[in-house]
Design an enzyme around this catalytic site. Structure first.
Site, PDB file in Angstrom:
ATOM      1  N   LYS A 267     -87.321  -6.764 -39.552  1.00 45.84           N
ATOM      2  CA  LYS A 267     -87.414  -7.698 -40.491  1.00 45.84           C
ATOM      3  C   LYS A 267     -86.060  -8.103 -41.270  1.00 45.84           C
ATOM      4  O   LYS A 267     -85.436  -8.855 -41.537  1.00 45.84           O
ATOM      5  CB  LYS A 267     -88.334  -7.817 -41.421  1.00 45.84           C
ATOM      6  CG  LYS A 267     -89.704  -8.051 -40.754  1.00 45.84           C
ATOM      7  CD  LYS A 267     -89.985  -9.359 -39.796  1.00 45.84           C
ATOM      8  CE  LYS A 267     -91.115  -9.785 -39.302  1.00 45.84           C
ATOM      9  NZ  LYS A 267     -91.210 -10.958 -38.399  1.00 45.84           N
TER      10      LYS A 267
ATOM     11  N   TYR B 217     -95.483   0.050 -42.320  1.00 52.85           N
ATOM     12  CA  TYR B 217     -94.593  -1.145 -41.731  1.00 52.85           C
ATOM     13  C   TYR B 217     -93.476  -0.696 -40.850  1.00 52.85           C
ATOM     14  O   TYR B 217     -93.137  -1.170 -39.975  1.00 52.85           O
ATOM     15  CB  TYR B 217     -94.238  -1.935 -42.893  1.00 52.85           C
ATOM     16  CG  TYR B 217     -93.998  -3.630 -42.395  1.00 52.85           C
ATOM     17  CD1 TYR B 217     -95.061  -4.069 -41.508  1.00 52.85           C
ATOM     18  CD2 TYR B 217     -92.904  -4.024 -42.518  1.00 52.85           C
ATOM     19  CE1 TYR B 217     -94.704  -5.578 -41.203  1.00 52.85           C
ATOM     20  CE2 TYR B 217     -92.540  -5.238 -41.943  1.00 52.85           C
ATOM     21  CZ  TYR B 217     -93.488  -6.040 -41.179  1.00 52.85           C
ATOM     22  OH  TYR B 217     -93.302  -7.281 -40.715  1.00 52.85           O
TER      23      TYR B 217
HETATM   24  P1  NAD Z   1     -99.530 -13.564 -33.984  1.00 55.60           P
HETATM   25  O1  NAD Z   1     -99.959 -12.344 -33.237  1.00 55.60           O
HETATM   26  O2  NAD Z   1    -100.480 -14.512 -33.970  1.00 55.60           O
HETATM   27  O3  NAD Z   1     -98.249 -13.903 -33.421  1.00 55.60           O
HETATM   28  C1  NAD Z   1     -97.210 -12.825 -32.905  1.00 55.60           C
HETATM   29  C2  NAD Z   1     -96.610 -13.822 -31.627  1.00 55.60           C
HETATM   30  O4  NAD Z   1     -95.694 -12.986 -31.147  1.00 55.60           O
HETATM   31  C3  NAD Z   1     -97.734 -14.004 -30.474  1.00 55.60           C
HETATM   32  O5  NAD Z   1     -98.186 -15.254 -30.365  1.00 55.60           O
HETATM   33  C4  NAD Z   1     -97.303 -13.072 -29.346  1.00 55.60           C
HETATM   34  O6  NAD Z   1     -97.766 -13.656 -28.112  1.00 55.60           O
HETATM   35  C5  NAD Z   1     -95.843 -13.400 -29.789  1.00 55.60           C
HETATM   36  N1  NAD Z   1     -94.935 -12.343 -28.960  1.00 55.60           N
HETATM   37  C6  NAD Z   1     -95.185 -10.817 -28.836  1.00 55.60           C
HETATM   38  N2  NAD Z   1     -94.250 -10.382 -27.847  1.00 55.60           N
HETATM   39  C7  NAD Z   1     -93.362 -11.531 -27.464  1.00 55.60           C
HETATM   40  C8  NAD Z   1     -92.727 -11.658 -26.332  1.00 55.60           C
HETATM   41  N3  NAD Z   1     -92.171 -10.686 -25.898  1.00 55.60           N
HETATM   42  N4  NAD Z   1     -92.153 -12.892 -26.131  1.00 55.60           N
HETATM   43  C9  NAD Z   1     -92.691 -14.101 -26.535  1.00 55.60           C
HETATM   44  N5  NAD Z   1     -93.665 -14.073 -27.685  1.00 55.60           N
HETATM   45  C10 NAD Z   1     -94.020 -12.684 -27.952  1.00 55.60           C
HETATM   46  O7  NAD Z   1     -99.527 -12.939 -35.426  1.00 55.60           O
HETATM   47  P2  NAD Z   1     -98.568 -13.604 -36.729  1.00 55.60           P
HETATM   48  O8  NAD Z   1     -98.923 -12.783 -37.813  1.00 55.60           O
HETATM   49  O9  NAD Z   1     -98.782 -15.020 -36.894  1.00 55.60           O
HETATM   50  O10 NAD Z   1     -97.024 -13.485 -36.619  1.00 55.60           O
HETATM   51  C11 NAD Z   1     -96.181 -14.480 -36.410  1.00 55.60           C
HETATM   52  C12 NAD Z   1     -94.769 -14.083 -37.246  1.00 55.60           C
HETATM   53  O11 NAD Z   1     -95.390 -13.877 -38.659  1.00 55.60           O
HETATM   54  C13 NAD Z   1     -94.352 -12.548 -36.872  1.00 55.60           C
HETATM   55  O12 NAD Z   1     -92.863 -12.773 -36.734  1.00 55.60           O
HETATM   56  C14 NAD Z   1     -94.779 -11.842 -37.951  1.00 55.60           C
HETATM   57  O13 NAD Z   1     -94.050 -10.758 -38.050  1.00 55.60           O
HETATM   58  C15 NAD Z   1     -94.640 -12.913 -39.139  1.00 55.60           C
HETATM   59  N6  NAD Z   1     -95.239 -12.511 -40.523  1.00 55.60           N
HETATM   60  C16 NAD Z   1     -96.480 -12.372 -40.109  1.00 55.60           C
HETATM   61  C17 NAD Z   1     -97.364 -11.788 -41.445  1.00 55.60           C
HETATM   62  C18 NAD Z   1     -98.816 -11.691 -41.642  1.00 55.60           C
HETATM   63  O14 NAD Z   1     -99.132 -11.039 -42.376  1.00 55.60           O
HETATM   64  N7  NAD Z   1     -99.714 -12.121 -40.403  1.00 55.60           N
HETATM   65  C19 NAD Z   1     -96.696 -11.840 -42.610  1.00 55.60           C
HETATM   66  C20 NAD Z   1     -95.322 -12.108 -42.682  1.00 55.60           C
HETATM   67  C21 NAD Z   1     -94.707 -12.642 -41.669  1.00 55.60           C
END
Ligand code: NAD
Length: 275
Positions: free
Chosen positions: A182, A175
């Protein structure tokens, strides 16, 4: 014992009736939908089902088509471009939301990015540019969005919600720089909550368990994380994106009116386990 019903008048109860949708007349901007697997999309569905009108943003032309197709299932959505690394795009998005919605009751920040090579192997290899990019997109962007949204949220008792992960507190293999991002994000939540509290704007994070999404699949060994969480979590399962969606709904609703500056775990209890 007197049964507690919706009819009982309580001076502290500011909710009207269980028949009024929790987010009726609320306008919420959701940043971070890339496709139907995105956590932001699950959040959008929970918010929309509770009556909120949604503004969806997309990062670039590649995601625009998918986001526009998904928005077709919503009532009167706004769909706008916003790459959070571009200050002019952030300004424009809030200008358009002001013009169309007139106000904002909520912001969902579900955005993170690190280069693939930063999400595998040695943390020592983290490059200066990789660090800058990950922290800019994944943590600084929350400040930029909060600054743009705050004037539109005055008088709405609005709510800002971001997405974090336990890798910001504990070491999770591969990570790496995203863990640092984070940590920074969660600290931003506390500083923003402290400053925006006098405007009655609340700022919270949801620390979600692993969910298979586009971003998550970029982390080397992600499938192992999923299996580990399923076995170790008290609920003996992985979470669904909809679990996060409904918690975001709670945080955006008056039910969470006394909650700010918090990091709320939606991880089937994984975070409490020591060994
Ligand atoms: P995802 O890939 O669907 O979403 C990530 C989003 O970030 C995408 O829509 C992408 O377009 C956007 N993004 C990236 N760079 C960007 C930029 N410069 N401008 C605007 N948008 C931008 O994946 P996700 O897992 O749904 O991620 C959403 C959030 O949840 C993130 O912060 C991720 O770290 C967090 N999260 C995810 C998990 C997991 O296991 N999936 C767990 C905990 C937290």
């Amino acid at each position: 014992m007197t049964p507690i019903t919706e009819e009982l008048e309580s001076p502290k109860n500011t909710m009207h009736s269980k028949h009024v949708p929790l987010l009726k007349d609320k306008k919420i901007a959701v940043f971070g939908v890339a496709n139907k697997w995105s956590i932001a999309w699950a959040i959008t569905q929970s918010l929309a089902a509770a009556g909120a009108q949604i503004a969806l943003t997309y990062m670039d032309e590649r995601t625009e088509e998918k986001v526009r197709a998904l928005s077709g299932t919503l009532q009167d959505p706004l769909v706008l471009p916003c790459d959070v690394t571009q200050d002019d795009q952030v300004d424009t998005v809030f200008g358009k939301i002001k013009h169309e919605f007139g106000k904002l009751d909520g912001v969902i920040h579900a955005i993170a990015f690190a280069k693939k090579e930063e999400l595998e192997g040695s943390f020592l290899k983290t490059s200066r540019e990789g660090f800058r990019l990950a922290l800019d997109i994944s943590a600084y962007s929350l400040i930029a969005l909060a600054r743009g949204a705050a004037p539109l949220m005055e008088g709405t008792e609005g709510s800002i919600v971001t997405l974090s992960y336990i890798g910001g507190e504990r070491v999770i293999p591969n990570y790496n720089v995203m863990g640092v991002a984070k940590s920074a994000l969660e600290t931003c939540v506390r500083y923003l909550a402290a400053e925006l509290g006098e405007k009655k704007i609340r700022v919270n994070a949801i620390s979600a368990g692993p969910v298979s999404t586009l971003a998550a699949r970029g982390i080397s060994g992600f499938q192992t994380l999923l299996k580990h969480a399923e076995i170790k979590a008290p609920l003996r399962r992985n979470i669904e994106a909809s679990d996060v969606g409904d918690t975001a709904l709670y945080l955006c609703s008056p039910l969470a009116r006394g909650v700010t500056g918090e990091v709320l775990y939606v991880d089937a209890g994984y975070n409490i386990i020591g060994a």
